[in-house]
Design a protein around this motif. Structure first.
Motif, PDB file in Angstrom:
ATOM      1  N   GLN A 298     -29.067  -3.313  -8.849  1.00  0.00           N
ATOM      2  CA  GLN A 298     -28.527  -2.940  -7.545  1.00  0.00           C
ATOM      3  C   GLN A 298     -29.634  -2.391  -6.652  1.00  0.00           C
ATOM      4  O   GLN A 298     -30.542  -1.726  -7.132  1.00  0.00           O
ATOM      5  CB  GLN A 298     -27.429  -1.868  -7.696  1.00  0.00           C
ATOM      6  CG  GLN A 298     -26.255  -2.307  -8.539  1.00  0.00           C
ATOM      7  CD  GLN A 298     -25.502  -3.464  -7.925  1.00  0.00           C
ATOM      8  OE1 GLN A 298     -25.182  -3.458  -6.745  1.00  0.00           O
ATOM      9  NE2 GLN A 298     -25.235  -4.476  -8.738  1.00  0.00           N
ATOM     10  N   GLY A 299     -29.518  -2.634  -5.368  1.00  0.00           N
ATOM     11  CA  GLY A 299     -30.452  -2.076  -4.389  1.00  0.00           C
ATOM     12  C   GLY A 299     -31.285  -3.147  -3.728  1.00  0.00           C
ATOM     13  O   GLY A 299     -31.900  -3.982  -4.400  1.00  0.00           O
ATOM     14  N   GLY A 300     -31.285  -3.107  -2.405  1.00  0.00           N
ATOM     15  CA  GLY A 300     -32.060  -4.075  -1.647  1.00  0.00           C
ATOM     16  C   GLY A 300     -33.542  -4.000  -1.959  1.00  0.00           C
ATOM     17  O   GLY A 300     -34.227  -5.023  -2.030  1.00  0.00           O
ATOM     18  N   TRP A 301     -34.052  -2.783  -2.152  1.00  0.00           N
ATOM     19  CA  TRP A 301     -35.470  -2.624  -2.480  1.00  0.00           C
ATOM     20  C   TRP A 301     -35.819  -3.330  -3.774  1.00  0.00           C
ATOM     21  O   TRP A 301     -36.878  -3.941  -3.899  1.00  0.00           O
ATOM     22  CB  TRP A 301     -35.849  -1.137  -2.558  1.00  0.00           C
ATOM     23  CG  TRP A 301     -35.245  -0.450  -3.750  1.00  0.00           C
ATOM     24  CD1 TRP A 301     -34.029   0.166  -3.827  1.00  0.00           C
ATOM     25  CD2 TRP A 301     -35.818  -0.364  -5.061  1.00  0.00           C
ATOM     26  NE1 TRP A 301     -33.812   0.639  -5.100  1.00  0.00           N
ATOM     27  CE2 TRP A 301     -34.900   0.331  -5.879  1.00  0.00           C
ATOM     28  CE3 TRP A 301     -37.014  -0.793  -5.623  1.00  0.00           C
ATOM     29  CZ2 TRP A 301     -35.129   0.596  -7.220  1.00  0.00           C
ATOM     30  CZ3 TRP A 301     -37.247  -0.520  -6.970  1.00  0.00           C
ATOM     31  CH2 TRP A 301     -36.308   0.164  -7.754  1.00  0.00           C
ATOM     32  N   LEU A 302     -34.883  -3.257  -4.770  1.00  0.00           N
ATOM     33  CA  LEU A 302     -35.121  -3.888  -6.066  1.00  0.00           C
ATOM     34  C   LEU A 302     -35.121  -5.406  -5.931  1.00  0.00           C
ATOM     35  O   LEU A 302     -35.960  -6.092  -6.513  1.00  0.00           O
ATOM     36  CB  LEU A 302     -34.072  -3.440  -7.084  1.00  0.00           C
ATOM     37  CG  LEU A 302     -34.217  -4.004  -8.499  1.00  0.00           C
ATOM     38  CD1 LEU A 302     -35.551  -3.611  -9.112  1.00  0.00           C
ATOM     39  CD2 LEU A 302     -33.069  -3.521  -9.374  1.00  0.00           C
ATOM     40  N   HIS A 303     -34.201  -5.925  -5.133  1.00  0.00           N
ATOM     41  CA  HIS A 303     -34.152  -7.379  -4.918  1.00  0.00           C
ATOM     42  C   HIS A 303     -35.431  -7.858  -4.231  1.00  0.00           C
ATOM     43  O   HIS A 303     -35.995  -8.900  -4.596  1.00  0.00           O
ATOM     44  CB  HIS A 303     -32.921  -7.761  -4.115  1.00  0.00           C
ATOM     45  CG  HIS A 303     -31.646  -7.401  -4.802  1.00  0.00           C
ATOM     46  ND1 HIS A 303     -30.504  -7.056  -4.117  1.00  0.00           N
ATOM     47  CD2 HIS A 303     -31.331  -7.296  -6.121  1.00  0.00           C
ATOM     48  CE1 HIS A 303     -29.541  -6.769  -4.978  1.00  0.00           C
ATOM     49  NE2 HIS A 303     -30.025  -6.908  -6.203  1.00  0.00           N
ATOM     50  N   ALA A 304     -35.889  -7.079  -3.239  1.00  0.00           N
ATOM     51  CA  ALA A 304     -37.129  -7.430  -2.540  1.00  0.00           C
ATOM     52  C   ALA A 304     -38.319  -7.361  -3.507  1.00  0.00           C
ATOM     53  O   ALA A 304     -39.198  -8.227  -3.495  1.00  0.00           O
ATOM     54  CB  ALA A 304     -37.345  -6.512  -1.345  1.00  0.00           C
ATOM     55  N   LYS A 305     -38.340  -6.322  -4.351  1.00  0.00           N
ATOM     56  CA  LYS A 305     -39.427  -6.171  -5.326  1.00  0.00           C
ATOM     57  C   LYS A 305     -39.448  -7.355  -6.280  1.00  0.00           C
ATOM     58  O   LYS A 305     -40.519  -7.933  -6.532  1.00  0.00           O
ATOM     59  CB  LYS A 305     -39.256  -4.876  -6.123  1.00  0.00           C
ATOM     60  CG  LYS A 305     -40.301  -4.742  -7.227  1.00  0.00           C
ATOM     61  CD  LYS A 305     -39.925  -3.720  -8.270  1.00  0.00           C
ATOM     62  CE  LYS A 305     -40.926  -3.764  -9.406  1.00  0.00           C
ATOM     63  NZ  LYS A 305     -40.514  -3.029 -10.562  1.00  0.00           N
ATOM     64  N   ILE A 306     -38.303  -7.728  -6.801  1.00  0.00           N
ATOM     65  CA  ILE A 306     -38.241  -8.865  -7.727  1.00  0.00           C
ATOM     66  C   ILE A 306     -38.702 -10.141  -7.019  1.00  0.00           C
ATOM     67  O   ILE A 306     -39.427 -10.960  -7.597  1.00  0.00           O
ATOM     68  CB  ILE A 306     -36.827  -9.011  -8.329  1.00  0.00           C
ATOM     69  CG1 ILE A 306     -36.550  -7.828  -9.278  1.00  0.00           C
ATOM     70  CG2 ILE A 306     -36.686 -10.334  -9.071  1.00  0.00           C
ATOM     71  CD1 ILE A 306     -35.115  -7.736  -9.781  1.00  0.00           C
TER      72      ILE A 306
ATOM     73  N   LEU B 230     -42.184  -0.462  -2.050  1.00  0.00           N
ATOM     74  CA  LEU B 230     -40.758  -0.654  -2.331  1.00  0.00           C
ATOM     75  C   LEU B 230     -40.285   0.238  -3.472  1.00  0.00           C
ATOM     76  O   LEU B 230     -39.213   0.849  -3.389  1.00  0.00           O
ATOM     77  CB  LEU B 230     -40.470  -2.118  -2.656  1.00  0.00           C
ATOM     78  CG  LEU B 230     -40.492  -3.085  -1.486  1.00  0.00           C
ATOM     79  CD1 LEU B 230     -40.458  -4.529  -1.975  1.00  0.00           C
ATOM     80  CD2 LEU B 230     -39.335  -2.813  -0.543  1.00  0.00           C
ATOM     81  N   VAL B 231     -41.075   0.338  -4.534  1.00  0.00           N
ATOM     82  CA  VAL B 231     -40.679   1.116  -5.696  1.00  0.00           C
ATOM     83  C   VAL B 231     -40.665   2.619  -5.404  1.00  0.00           C
ATOM     84  O   VAL B 231     -39.749   3.328  -5.805  1.00  0.00           O
ATOM     85  CB  VAL B 231     -41.614   0.826  -6.905  1.00  0.00           C
ATOM     86  CG1 VAL B 231     -41.381   1.796  -8.043  1.00  0.00           C
ATOM     87  CG2 VAL B 231     -41.425  -0.609  -7.360  1.00  0.00           C
ATOM     88  N   VAL B 232     -41.660   3.090  -4.683  1.00  0.00           N
ATOM     89  CA  VAL B 232     -41.778   4.532  -4.442  1.00  0.00           C
ATOM     90  C   VAL B 232     -40.877   4.992  -3.306  1.00  0.00           C
ATOM     91  O   VAL B 232     -40.156   5.981  -3.431  1.00  0.00           O
ATOM     92  CB  VAL B 232     -43.254   4.919  -4.162  1.00  0.00           C
ATOM     93  CG1 VAL B 232     -43.370   6.380  -3.761  1.00  0.00           C
ATOM     94  CG2 VAL B 232     -44.106   4.635  -5.393  1.00  0.00           C
TER      95      VAL B 232
END
Length: 178
Positions: A115-123, A172-174
């Motif tokens: 879950q999370g837009g940041w995680l989708h962008a990171k992937i 994105l992660v931080v």
């Protein structure tokens, strides 16, 4: 004689790498099954170490290509670059990428439930980085066959791509902006 020594050295390096990876897999599996409550910090640590190793290799390999372009085909220098590139790819970059993906996906599933837009962008950015990895692996094969047609300038530009992706991924992660 030198070729045999180099082959021996390569064989020993591959054996050490395989043993090291096997030990890591066995210890990780033992931890996962016998102390699951302690697995998260270890998974995170292994993921971070794998990312650092992967990025180190991804930043160094195109730099080797910059210098390899200038070496005359068939020269001792060119053959040395071939060995360095192959060992870097097989011994560090490939295993580090695999560990990064395995532990990263586990963390994404277990901690964030994907879950999370940041995680989708990171992937998405890690997928692009994996594509760059594939491009560099193909280049190692071309250099090994003396079929590189790209100039040093191309490899200098390619050298910056992993850096830009790394910066975006870390932000994105931080920050988790969305």
């Amino acid at each position: 004689m030198a070729d045999r020594d180099n082959t021996n050295s390569t064989g020993q390096a591959v054996k050490r790498m395989v043993v090291g990876i096997a030990v890591l897999i066995v210890l990780t599996a033992l931890l996962f099954f016998f102390a699951p409550e302690s697995f998260y910090p270890w998974a995170k640590a292994i993921h971070i170490l794998a990312v650092i190793s992967w990025m180190a290799g991804m930043l160094y390999l195109p730099r080797l290509f910059v210098y390899h372009v200038d070496a005359q085909k068939g020269s001792v220098q060119s053959e040395t670059f071939k060995v360095m590139e192959r060992r870097l790819l097989r011994g560090i970059i490939n295993p580090a990428m695999i560990l990064t993906w395995v532990f990263g996906l586990w963390l994404a599933w277990k901690i964030f439930a994907f879950q999370g837009g940041w995680l989708h962008a990171k992937i998405g950015l890690v997928l692009i980085l994996s594509g760059v990895h594939g491009y560099l692996a193909a280049a190692v094969r071309k250099f090994a066959e003396d079929r590189n047609e790209k100039p040093a300038r191309h490899w200098r530009i390619v050298n910056e791509i992993p850096t830009l992706l790394m910066i975006a991924i870390v932000i994105l992660v931080v920050v988790k902006p969305f």
